[in-house]
Design a protein around this motif. Structure first.
Motif, mmCIF file in Angstrom:
data_model
loop_
_atom_site.group_PDB
_atom_site.id
_atom_site.type_symbol
_atom_site.label_atom_id
_atom_site.label_comp_id
_atom_site.label_asym_id
_atom_site.label_seq_id
_atom_site.Cartn_x
_atom_site.Cartn_y
_atom_site.Cartn_z
ATOM 1 N N ILE A 187 11.132 18.890 -3.138
ATOM 2 C CA ILE A 187 10.746 18.117 -1.957
ATOM 3 C C ILE A 187 9.424 18.620 -1.387
ATOM 4 N N GLN A 188 9.259 19.922 -1.296
ATOM 5 C CA GLN A 188 7.991 20.456 -0.798
ATOM 6 C C GLN A 188 6.847 20.081 -1.728
ATOM 7 N N ALA A 189 7.061 20.149 -3.037
ATOM 8 C CA ALA A 189 6.016 19.780 -3.992
ATOM 9 C C ALA A 189 5.616 18.319 -3.823
ATOM 10 N N LEU A 190 6.589 17.435 -3.676
ATOM 11 C CA LEU A 190 6.299 16.011 -3.484
ATOM 12 C C LEU A 190 5.561 15.774 -2.168
ATOM 13 N N HIS A 191 6.021 16.405 -1.099
ATOM 14 C CA HIS A 191 5.380 16.251 0.214
ATOM 15 C C HIS A 191 3.923 16.721 0.177
ATOM 16 N N LEU A 192 3.690 17.863 -0.438
ATOM 17 C CA LEU A 192 2.325 18.381 -0.518
ATOM 18 C C LEU A 192 1.441 17.510 -1.405
ATOM 19 N N ALA A 193 2.002 16.932 -2.462
ATOM 20 C CA ALA A 193 1.226 16.023 -3.308
ATOM 21 C C ALA A 193 0.809 14.788 -2.511
ATOM 22 N N LEU A 194 1.715 14.244 -1.709
ATOM 23 C CA LEU A 194 1.368 13.085 -0.882
ATOM 24 C C LEU A 194 0.253 13.431 0.101
ATOM 25 N N GLN A 195 0.323 14.619 0.690
ATOM 26 C CA GLN A 195 -0.727 15.042 1.616
ATOM 27 C C GLN A 195 -2.056 15.253 0.897
ATOM 28 N N LYS A 196 -2.019 15.814 -0.301
ATOM 29 C CA LYS A 196 -3.259 15.999 -1.064
ATOM 30 C C LYS A 196 -3.899 14.650 -1.399
ATOM 31 N N ILE A 197 -3.075 13.700 -1.786
ATOM 32 C CA ILE A 197 -3.591 12.362 -2.076
ATOM 33 C C ILE A 197 -4.238 11.790 -0.819
ATOM 34 N N GLY A 198 -3.547 11.895 0.315
ATOM 35 C CA GLY A 198 -4.101 11.396 1.573
ATOM 36 C C GLY A 198 -5.456 12.004 1.877
ATOM 37 N N MET A 199 -5.588 13.307 1.707
ATOM 38 C CA MET A 199 -6.870 13.958 1.980
ATOM 39 C C MET A 199 -7.936 13.522 0.979
ATOM 40 N N GLU A 200 -7.577 13.410 -0.293
ATOM 41 C CA GLU A 200 -8.553 12.974 -1.293
ATOM 42 C C GLU A 200 -9.069 11.570 -0.979
ATOM 43 N N LEU A 201 -8.195 10.711 -0.504
ATOM 44 C CA LEU A 201 -8.633 9.362 -0.141
ATOM 45 C C LEU A 201 -9.600 9.410 1.040
ATOM 46 N N TYR A 202 -9.236 10.172 2.068
ATOM 47 C CA TYR A 202 -10.053 10.209 3.282
ATOM 48 C C TYR A 202 -11.394 10.924 3.111
ATOM 49 N N ILE A 203 -11.514 11.842 2.164
ATOM 50 C CA ILE A 203 -12.809 12.499 1.960
ATOM 51 C C ILE A 203 -13.617 11.849 0.844
ATOM 52 N N SER A 204 -13.081 10.806 0.251
ATOM 53 C CA SER A 204 -13.784 10.149 -0.857
ATOM 54 C C SER A 204 -15.022 9.409 -0.357
ATOM 55 N N PRO A 205 -16.027 9.284 -1.202
ATOM 56 C CA PRO A 205 -17.202 8.499 -0.810
ATOM 57 C C PRO A 205 -16.856 7.031 -0.571
ATOM 58 N N TYR A 206 -15.791 6.548 -1.191
ATOM 59 C CA TYR A 206 -15.384 5.150 -1.002
ATOM 60 C C TYR A 206 -14.821 4.914 0.390
#
Length: 111
Positions: free
Chosen positions: A56-75
Motif C-alpha cells: 500500500i505504501q509503495a502504491l501510494h508513493l507511486a501515485l504521488q511521484k506520478i502527480g509530481m512528474e505531471l506537475y513539473i513537466s514542461p507540458y
C-alpha cells in the motif's frame, strides 16, 4: 501486471497527443515493496518506481511521484497538458510540499 491506466492529452502544434500512464501491481523485491509505473510522454516513455515497507505504501508513493512528474513537466508548465479539461488537474495526489502547484479540481480536493 498493469492494474490501472489513465490517458491524458498534450496539445502539440501537430495536434493532440495521448499520454498514457500505466501503474503496475506492487511487487516484493529484496524485502522491499516496489510499484512500477510508466508515463508515455510524446518524446519518450518514462519508467520509474516507488518503494515502500508494504504494497500500500509503495502504491501510494507511486501515485504521488506520478502527480509530481505531471506537475513539473514542461507540458503542464506550458498549459498544454490536460486530463478531462484544461486547467482542472490530473487526478493524482502529490506530497504536501507540492500542493502549492495544484490547479482546478486537484487544488479543491488535495490542496
Amino acid at each position: 501486471m498493469i492494474i490501472a491506466k489513465r490517458n491524458l492529452a498534450v496539445r502539440l502544434p501537430s495536434g493532440d497527443n495521448q499520454v498514457e500512464i500505466s501503474i503496475h501491481a506492487p511487487e516484493l523485491q529484496d524485502g522491499v515493496w516496489a510499484c512500477r509505473y510508466q508515463i508515455g510522454w510524446p518524446n519518450q516513455n518514462r519508467a520509474s518506481f516507488a518503494a515502500g515497507v508494504d504494497s500500500i505504501q509503495a502504491l501510494h508513493l507511486a501515485l504521488q511521484k506520478i502527480g509530481m512528474e505531471l506537475y513539473i513537466s514542461p507540458y503542464h508548465l506550458s498549459g498544454d497538458l490536460r486530463w478531462e479539461k484544461t486547467g482542472d488537474g490530473y487526478g493524482f495526489p502529490v506530497p504536501k510540499n507540492g500542493r502549492d502547484m495544484l490547479v482546478g479540481a486537484d487544488k479543491s480536493f488535495e490542496g
